[in-house]
Design a protein around this motif. Sequence first.
Motif, mmCIF file in Angstrom:
data_model
loop_
_atom_site.group_PDB
_atom_site.id
_atom_site.type_symbol
_atom_site.label_atom_id
_atom_site.label_comp_id
_atom_site.label_asym_id
_atom_site.label_seq_id
_atom_site.Cartn_x
_atom_site.Cartn_y
_atom_site.Cartn_z
ATOM 1 N N ASN A 49 -6.093 5.228 -7.766
ATOM 2 C CA ASN A 49 -5.398 6.062 -6.785
ATOM 3 C C ASN A 49 -5.036 5.214 -5.573
ATOM 4 O OD1 ASN A 49 -7.764 5.750 -5.314
ATOM 5 N ND2 ASN A 49 -8.577 7.764 -5.859
ATOM 6 N N GLU A 50 -4.549 5.885 -4.509
ATOM 7 C CA GLU A 50 -4.086 5.149 -3.332
ATOM 8 C C GLU A 50 -5.201 4.370 -2.649
ATOM 9 O OE1 GLU A 50 -4.451 8.727 -0.001
ATOM 10 O OE2 GLU A 50 -2.508 8.273 -0.901
ATOM 11 N N ASP A 51 -6.460 4.765 -2.883
ATOM 12 C CA ASP A 51 -7.593 4.064 -2.283
ATOM 13 C C ASP A 51 -8.017 2.848 -3.095
ATOM 14 O OD1 ASP A 51 -7.671 5.962 -0.260
ATOM 15 O OD2 ASP A 51 -9.064 7.248 -1.357
ATOM 16 N N THR A 52 -8.026 2.994 -4.423
ATOM 17 C CA THR A 52 -8.537 1.917 -5.282
ATOM 18 C C THR A 52 -7.464 0.944 -5.743
ATOM 19 O OG1 THR A 52 -8.260 3.219 -7.308
ATOM 20 C CG2 THR A 52 -10.345 3.452 -6.123
ATOM 21 N N LEU A 53 -6.202 1.398 -5.809
ATOM 22 C CA LEU A 53 -5.142 0.519 -6.323
ATOM 23 C C LEU A 53 -4.957 -0.762 -5.509
ATOM 24 C CD1 LEU A 53 -2.404 3.011 -7.568
ATOM 25 C CD2 LEU A 53 -3.527 1.205 -8.897
ATOM 26 N N ALA A 63 0.827 -1.210 0.000
ATOM 27 C CA ALA A 63 0.000 0.000 0.000
ATOM 28 C C ALA A 63 0.859 1.256 0.000
ATOM 29 C CB ALA A 63 -0.921 -0.007 1.224
ATOM 30 N N CYS A 64 2.032 1.158 0.620
ATOM 31 C CA CYS A 64 2.929 2.315 0.711
ATOM 32 C C CYS A 64 3.427 2.763 -0.660
ATOM 33 C CB CYS A 64 4.106 1.967 1.615
ATOM 34 S SG CYS A 64 5.277 3.306 1.856
ATOM 35 N N VAL A 65 3.620 1.833 -1.588
ATOM 36 C CA VAL A 65 4.174 2.182 -2.908
ATOM 37 C C VAL A 65 3.084 2.513 -3.925
ATOM 38 C CG1 VAL A 65 6.183 0.727 -2.472
ATOM 39 C CG2 VAL A 65 4.229 -0.239 -3.694
ATOM 40 N N LEU A 66 1.820 2.372 -3.514
ATOM 41 C CA LEU A 66 0.723 2.647 -4.445
ATOM 42 C C LEU A 66 0.215 4.078 -4.291
ATOM 43 C CD1 LEU A 66 -1.277 -0.722 -4.102
ATOM 44 C CD2 LEU A 66 0.416 -0.102 -5.832
ATOM 45 N N GLN A 67 1.128 5.009 -4.116
ATOM 46 C CA GLN A 67 0.763 6.414 -3.912
ATOM 47 C C GLN A 67 0.811 7.160 -5.250
ATOM 48 O OE1 GLN A 67 -0.198 7.283 -0.638
ATOM 49 N NE2 GLN A 67 -0.002 5.054 -0.574
ATOM 50 N N THR A 68 -0.171 6.921 -6.092
ATOM 51 C CA THR A 68 -0.253 7.580 -7.390
ATOM 52 C C THR A 68 -1.714 7.745 -7.776
ATOM 53 O OG1 THR A 68 0.505 7.476 -9.699
ATOM 54 C CG2 THR A 68 -0.195 5.409 -8.684
ATOM 55 N N LYS A 69 -1.953 8.517 -8.843
ATOM 56 C CA LYS A 69 -3.329 8.736 -9.271
ATOM 57 C C LYS A 69 -3.371 8.954 -10.779
ATOM 58 C CE LYS A 69 -7.486 11.484 -8.331
ATOM 59 N NZ LYS A 69 -8.092 12.562 -7.506
ATOM 60 N N PHE A 70 -4.257 8.185 -11.455
ATOM 61 C CA PHE A 70 -4.468 8.350 -12.889
ATOM 62 C C PHE A 70 -5.796 7.704 -13.250
ATOM 63 C CE2 PHE A 70 -1.998 4.531 -12.134
ATOM 64 C CZ PHE A 70 -2.611 3.574 -12.910
ATOM 65 N N LYS A 71 -6.242 7.930 -14.478
ATOM 66 C CA LYS A 71 -7.512 7.370 -14.950
ATOM 67 C C LYS A 71 -7.314 6.656 -16.272
ATOM 68 C CE LYS A 71 -11.314 9.968 -12.883
ATOM 69 N NZ LYS A 71 -12.594 10.645 -13.173
ATOM 70 N N ILE A 72 -8.028 5.551 -16.423
ATOM 71 C CA ILE A 72 -8.067 4.812 -17.691
ATOM 72 C C ILE A 72 -9.520 4.471 -17.962
ATOM 73 C CG2 ILE A 72 -7.333 2.736 -18.914
ATOM 74 C CD1 ILE A 72 -4.868 2.626 -17.175
ATOM 75 N N PHE A 73 -10.040 4.981 -19.099
ATOM 76 C CA PHE A 73 -11.448 4.743 -19.462
ATOM 77 C C PHE A 73 -12.391 5.138 -18.323
ATOM 78 C CE2 PHE A 73 -9.079 1.442 -21.881
ATOM 79 C CZ PHE A 73 -9.262 1.993 -23.150
ATOM 80 N N ASN A 74 -12.160 6.298 -17.741
ATOM 81 C CA ASN A 74 -12.979 6.849 -16.661
ATOM 82 C C ASN A 74 -12.976 6.000 -15.384
ATOM 83 O OD1 ASN A 74 -13.837 9.134 -18.114
ATOM 84 N ND2 ASN A 74 -15.438 7.908 -19.141
ATOM 85 N N ILE A 75 -12.013 5.091 -15.270
ATOM 86 C CA ILE A 75 -11.848 4.295 -14.052
ATOM 87 C C ILE A 75 -10.671 4.881 -13.285
ATOM 88 C CG2 ILE A 75 -11.317 2.035 -13.079
ATOM 89 C CD1 ILE A 75 -12.631 0.772 -15.501
ATOM 90 N N THR A 76 -10.906 5.248 -12.024
ATOM 91 C CA THR A 76 -9.901 5.927 -11.214
ATOM 92 C C THR A 76 -8.951 4.927 -10.559
ATOM 93 O OG1 THR A 76 -11.482 7.686 -10.736
ATOM 94 C CG2 THR A 76 -9.546 7.536 -9.305
#
Length: 698
Positions: free
Chosen positions: A407-411, A392-405
Motif C-alpha cells: 500500500n501507500e505506506d509499504t510500497l 511516493a505520490c504515484v504509489l497510491q494503491t493497495k493489494f496483497k501478494i502471499f499475505n504481504i501488504t
Amino acid sequence: MVAFGKKLKETQIQEWQGYYINYKLMKKKVRQYARQIEVGDQNHHYVLKDFSSVLDKQIEKVVLFFLEQQGILARRLFNLGGQHDVLLQHVDGSGISELQEAYREVGRDLLRLLFYVEMNAIGLRKILKKFDKRCGYRFTNYYVKTRANHPYSQLRQVFKHVGIGAVVGAISRNLADLQDHQGSYVSIYDQPTLPVPDPIIDSIKAAVDRLTNSTNFLQYLGKHALIMKEELPTPSEDHDVDERYHFMSLLLNLVNTFLYMVNTYIIVPTADNYSLSLGAAATLCGAVIGSMAVAQVFSSVYFSAWSNKSYLRPLVFSSVVLFVGNTLYALAYDLNSIYVLLIGRLFCGLGSARAVNRRYISDCVPLKMRMQASAGFVSASALGIACGPAVACVLQTKFKIFNITFNEDTLPGWVMALAWLVYLLWLWISFREPPREVEKNITSQNGKTGLIENGVIENRITQPLLLSLGEKQQDEDGDEECDVNEEASEEIHKPVTSVVAAYRLLTPSVKVQLFVYFMLKYAMEILLAESSVITTYYFIWSVSNVAIFLACLGLTVLPVNIIIGSYISNMFEERQVLLASEIMVCLGIILSFHLVIPYSVPQYVCSALVTFVSAEVLEGVNLSLLSRVMSSRLSRGTYNGGLLSTEAGTLARVVADGTVTLAGYWGMSKLLNVTLLPSLIICISSIVATCFTYNSLY
C-alpha cells in the motif's frame, strides 16, 4: 606532500623573485610576536601596528609590480594592434599565423602574471591565519576591515583586479578577428563565443575567475559538494588521477547518491500515516525520518575510513544494507511493529555511502573534470530530493501478494529495496576498482617557469615568497631549523588522522560556517519532516497533495542555483550573499508562526518557499566560504572537510527530527510554534556569529 613554501620554490621565476611578498620574513615576525606576547614584552597595540606596517609594504610591492607588468602588456598589445591594421589590408592574409602567435604569447605572459598574483594572495591568506593562530588576536578581522573598504585600498587590488578585463578583452577580440580572415570578421561583442575557442583565452578566463571569485552555474553548483582540492596541484598528481578515472564507476557513484536521497525523502509524505497504522502517534514520523540520520552520523565515519582502502567494497556493503533496511521498513506493516520500522530506517542510515561518493570524485576524477563531477553530485542529490516525494505520490494503491501488504505506506520500502537490488547487480558487473595511490617523493629538477602546452599551465605558478640572498644567509643562525619544524607541524598538507586533530584545525571562521550549515539543515529538516503532519492538521491535505508540495520544493533547487551561480554571486561578495540569505531564512521562519489569525495555505506555502529557497542559496555560499577558510590539510584523508560538513548537516537533521517527535507531547495545536522556536533562536544566533567573523571571510 611537500610544504607550501618548498612547493612554490620548485617552479620559481627567477627574474621576478624580488617582487613577491617575503613570506619567510613575515613568518619570522609572527614567531617573534608570539614569543614577545608570551613573556609580556609587547602590548597588543604595538603588535597590530608593526605587523600591519609590514603587510602594507609587502602588498604595495606586489601591487606596484603588478601594475607595471600590466602596462608592459598593454604596450605590447598596442604595438601588435598597429601590425594588425596593416595586416588586414593584405588580401592574401600572409602573416596571420605569426600575429596570432604573438597575441597568444601576450596571453601566456598574462597568465604568468595572474598566477603570480594568485600565489601572493594565497600567501597573504596563510600568513593572516598563522598570525591569528600563533598570537591569539583576531588580526585578520581588524586588517581586512580597515584596509579592504578604504578608497585607496591596495589589498583589494590583490583580490579584485581593475584593468585585467581590458587586457583580456584586447587579446580575445584580436584573436577573434584573426580567426576567420577570409570572410566576415566575428566580434566578441556580437558573438561572445568563438566558433573554436582559443585555449589561451580559456586558461586566462579560468585564472581571472579564481582570483575574483567569479563563478558560473556549474562552478557554483559544484561548490555545494565541498569536495576540497589542494591549492597547488602538480601535473604528475593529476596524471595519477587520470589513471584512476573510469566513467562508469563515476556514474555508479552518482546513481548511488541519487538513490540514497530518493530513499531519504520517499517516506516523508507517508511517515505519519504509517506511524498511526502501527498504533503510534503521528508525530513519531520525526523519529522514523530521523532514525536514518542518526545512523548516518556513524556510517559517514566508517565509510570515509573504508574508502582509504577500497571504493567497491563499501558501495557493495551500502547496497546490501539499504536493501535489507528497506525490506524491514516494508515488512513492519504486516508484522505490526513500530520497532521493525525504526530498525529498517536505522539500517538505511547505516548504508549511507555519501562519504565514499565524495572521496571518489576528490581522488579519482581528473582536475579538469572535477567541477563537472561535483556539480553532478549536487544535481543527483537535488533530483533525489524532488523525486522521492514524487515517487511516493504515484504509489497510491493497495493489494496483497502471499499475505504481504502493498500500500501507500509499504510500497516506498519495496520500491527502494528493488532499486537497490538492481543497483547492486549493476555495481558488481560494471564498477572498476581504481588502483590505489602510491605515495611518492616528487622532486623537480631545474626550476622552470610555467610552461603552457595546449593552453594548460604545466606548472601552475611561479615562485612567490622567495628569499633574497641576504635572507638566505641568515638561515645559518638557527632560524632555518625553527622554520623547518614549523613547516612540518603546520603547513605540510598531511591528512589529519583523528577527530581531535581535525578539531584543532577549526578556526573561529570555520566553526561559524559549520554552525551556519547546521542551522540551514535544521531549518530545512523541520520544514520537511513536519510537512505531512502540519498540512493534515491545518488543511486536511491528502498524501498526494503533500507529495506534490514537497516535490515542487525540491524542483526549485536547480533553477535557484542557476540564478545565484550565474548572476547573484558575480554581483555581490559571497559573504554578503551569506548574510542576506541568513536573514531571509529568519524571515521565512517568522512568517511560518501561527499567532492570532487563522493559519492559511498561502501563509504556509509562502513561508515554506522563502525558508527552503533561502536555505538553498545559503548552502552554496556557505560551503564555498567554508572550503576557502578551512585548512588544506582537510582536503584528503578520513577526517576531511566533506565529512565534517556531512556530520554537521546530519546532526542537524537528527536534532530537528527529534524536535518534531518531542514537540508532539504538547499536542498538535502547538506543534508548529514549538518546533519553529528553536529554528528561530538558532538562526538568529548564526546571524550574530556571522557578523562577528564577517571580515575574516575574505
